[in-house]
Design a protein around this motif. Sequence first.
Motif, PDB file in Angstrom:
ATOM      1  N   MET A 162      59.087  41.336  56.831  1.00 29.16           N
ATOM      2  CA  MET A 162      58.681  40.679  56.304  1.00 29.16           C
ATOM      3  C   MET A 162      57.224  41.437  56.047  1.00 29.16           C
ATOM      4  O   MET A 162      57.078  41.420  55.382  1.00 29.16           O
ATOM      5  N   VAL A 163      57.735  43.174  56.113  1.00 31.82           N
ATOM      6  CA  VAL A 163      57.078  44.020  55.604  1.00 31.82           C
ATOM      7  C   VAL A 163      56.860  44.313  54.296  1.00 31.82           C
ATOM      8  O   VAL A 163      55.883  43.154  53.678  1.00 31.82           O
ATOM      9  N   PRO A 164      58.168  43.693  53.251  1.00 29.80           N
ATOM     10  CA  PRO A 164      57.295  43.328  51.870  1.00 29.80           C
ATOM     11  C   PRO A 164      57.585  42.454  51.474  1.00 29.80           C
ATOM     12  O   PRO A 164      56.506  41.937  50.027  1.00 29.80           O
ATOM     13  N   GLN A 165      57.236  41.139  52.277  1.00 28.12           N
ATOM     14  CA  GLN A 165      57.422  39.570  51.725  1.00 28.12           C
ATOM     15  C   GLN A 165      55.688  40.152  52.128  1.00 28.12           C
ATOM     16  O   GLN A 165      54.820  39.405  50.861  1.00 28.12           O
ATOM     17  N   VAL A 166      55.103  40.657  52.513  1.00 33.87           N
ATOM     18  CA  VAL A 166      53.905  40.841  52.678  1.00 33.87           C
ATOM     19  C   VAL A 166      53.155  41.445  51.856  1.00 33.87           C
ATOM     20  O   VAL A 166      52.308  41.132  50.950  1.00 33.87           O
ATOM     21  N   TYR A 167      53.243  42.503  51.021  1.00 31.65           N
ATOM     22  CA  TYR A 167      53.600  43.346  50.092  1.00 31.65           C
ATOM     23  C   TYR A 167      53.652  42.911  49.108  1.00 31.65           C
ATOM     24  O   TYR A 167      52.592  43.473  48.193  1.00 31.65           O
ATOM     25  N   ALA A 168      54.229  41.912  48.624  1.00 29.38           N
ATOM     26  CA  ALA A 168      54.923  41.214  47.605  1.00 29.38           C
ATOM     27  C   ALA A 168      53.314  40.853  47.519  1.00 29.38           C
ATOM     28  O   ALA A 168      52.910  40.496  46.377  1.00 29.38           O
ATOM     29  N   ALA A 169      52.975  39.488  48.280  1.00 31.75           N
ATOM     30  CA  ALA A 169      52.437  39.158  48.873  1.00 31.75           C
ATOM     31  C   ALA A 169      50.591  39.481  47.663  1.00 31.75           C
ATOM     32  O   ALA A 169      50.025  39.027  47.109  1.00 31.75           O
ATOM     33  N   ILE A 170      50.475  40.556  48.423  1.00 28.57           N
ATOM     34  CA  ILE A 170      49.476  41.400  48.693  1.00 28.57           C
ATOM     35  C   ILE A 170      49.427  42.055  46.633  1.00 28.57           C
ATOM     36  O   ILE A 170      48.220  42.014  46.446  1.00 28.57           O
ATOM     37  N   MET A 171      50.453  41.992  46.483  1.00 27.95           N
ATOM     38  CA  MET A 171      50.323  43.049  45.567  1.00 27.95           C
ATOM     39  C   MET A 171      50.421  42.057  43.931  1.00 27.95           C
ATOM     40  O   MET A 171      49.384  42.140  43.020  1.00 27.95           O
ATOM     41  N   LEU A 172      50.955  40.494  44.404  1.00 25.53           N
ATOM     42  CA  LEU A 172      50.654  39.831  43.384  1.00 25.53           C
ATOM     43  C   LEU A 172      48.994  39.331  43.175  1.00 25.53           C
ATOM     44  O   LEU A 172      48.315  38.890  42.446  1.00 25.53           O
ATOM     45  N   GLY A 173      48.139  38.987  44.892  1.00 26.95           N
ATOM     46  CA  GLY A 173      46.365  38.985  44.945  1.00 26.95           C
ATOM     47  C   GLY A 173      45.847  40.207  43.788  1.00 26.95           C
ATOM     48  O   GLY A 173      45.537  39.834  44.059  1.00 26.95           O
ATOM     49  N   ALA A 174      46.630  41.463  44.450  1.00 27.09           N
ATOM     50  CA  ALA A 174      46.217  43.204  43.373  1.00 27.09           C
ATOM     51  C   ALA A 174      46.089  42.499  41.868  1.00 27.09           C
ATOM     52  O   ALA A 174      45.041  42.952  41.668  1.00 27.09           O
ATOM     53  N   VAL A 175      47.339  42.276  41.813  1.00 27.00           N
ATOM     54  CA  VAL A 175      47.653  41.694  39.694  1.00 27.00           C
ATOM     55  C   VAL A 175      46.649  40.556  39.964  1.00 27.00           C
ATOM     56  O   VAL A 175      45.921  41.487  38.830  1.00 27.00           O
ATOM     57  N   VAL A 176      46.176  39.459  40.556  1.00 25.98           N
ATOM     58  CA  VAL A 176      45.605  38.572  39.611  1.00 25.98           C
ATOM     59  C   VAL A 176      44.144  39.087  39.727  1.00 25.98           C
ATOM     60  O   VAL A 176      42.786  38.707  38.815  1.00 25.98           O
ATOM     61  N   LEU A 177      43.541  39.878  40.889  1.00 21.11           N
ATOM     62  CA  LEU A 177      42.206  40.546  40.480  1.00 21.11           C
ATOM     63  C   LEU A 177      41.875  41.472  39.936  1.00 21.11           C
ATOM     64  O   LEU A 177      40.925  41.059  38.821  1.00 21.11           O
ATOM     65  N   PHE A 178      42.705  42.636  39.631  1.00 25.75           N
ATOM     66  CA  PHE A 178      42.192  43.660  38.738  1.00 25.75           C
ATOM     67  C   PHE A 178      43.068  42.318  37.058  1.00 25.75           C
ATOM     68  O   PHE A 178      41.693  43.408  36.208  1.00 25.75           O
ATOM     69  N   TRP A 179      43.291  41.833  37.197  1.00 28.52           N
ATOM     70  CA  TRP A 179      43.843  41.042  35.611  1.00 28.52           C
ATOM     71  C   TRP A 179      42.054  40.283  35.240  1.00 28.52           C
ATOM     72  O   TRP A 179      41.747  40.291  34.102  1.00 28.52           O
TER      73      TRP A 179
END
Length: 187
Positions: A162-179
């Motif tokens: 579950m850790v990589p799944q949650v972290y992938a979602a967090i990273m994707l959210g961070a990419v969107v916010l960053f952009w």
Amino acid sequence: MTKKGQALSVLIVSTLAFTVCFMVWMMFGVIGIPIKKTLGLNATEFGLLTATPVLTGSLIRVPLGIWTDKYGGRVVMALLMALTVPAIWLMSYATAYWHFLAIGLFVGLAGGSFSVGTPYVARWFPKSQQGFAMGVYGAGNSGAAVNKFVAPALVVAFGWAMVPQVYAAIMLGAVVLFWFFSYSDPT
């Protein structure tokens, strides 16, 4: 938005992005233990597993710094984070040792974020404020500590996958916010 407002926005989202990158970069430090048990890894194999992302993050820093100067921090940071999302997600489906090593090479890219964000953020502030800006941005190193709190809770509640799944979602959210809340380099 004023240049000062843009600079503050860049500082905030860059620090958030750096924090998330460091969470991901240090992920094997926590999930490596259940992976070691599952795969029956010896000490050398386990050491290589946990070192692979750290090595990649360290080696990629020079090229990332060059690309940041050439293409701009906004583009390089967004691409860097976006490239790690599939690798982070795929980790939860890995079953063999070599899968984890190969995925670890790509996840390790997140560790190079320091060499992208540092010059990117610095360019937004006058010399008299760069120390403050770098101090705030550098607080993103706390992502390693955040990982030590979040990952074990996820492992206990849902299992290591579950850790990589949650972290992938967090990273994707961070990419969107960053952009959406960052701006092209001012120079």
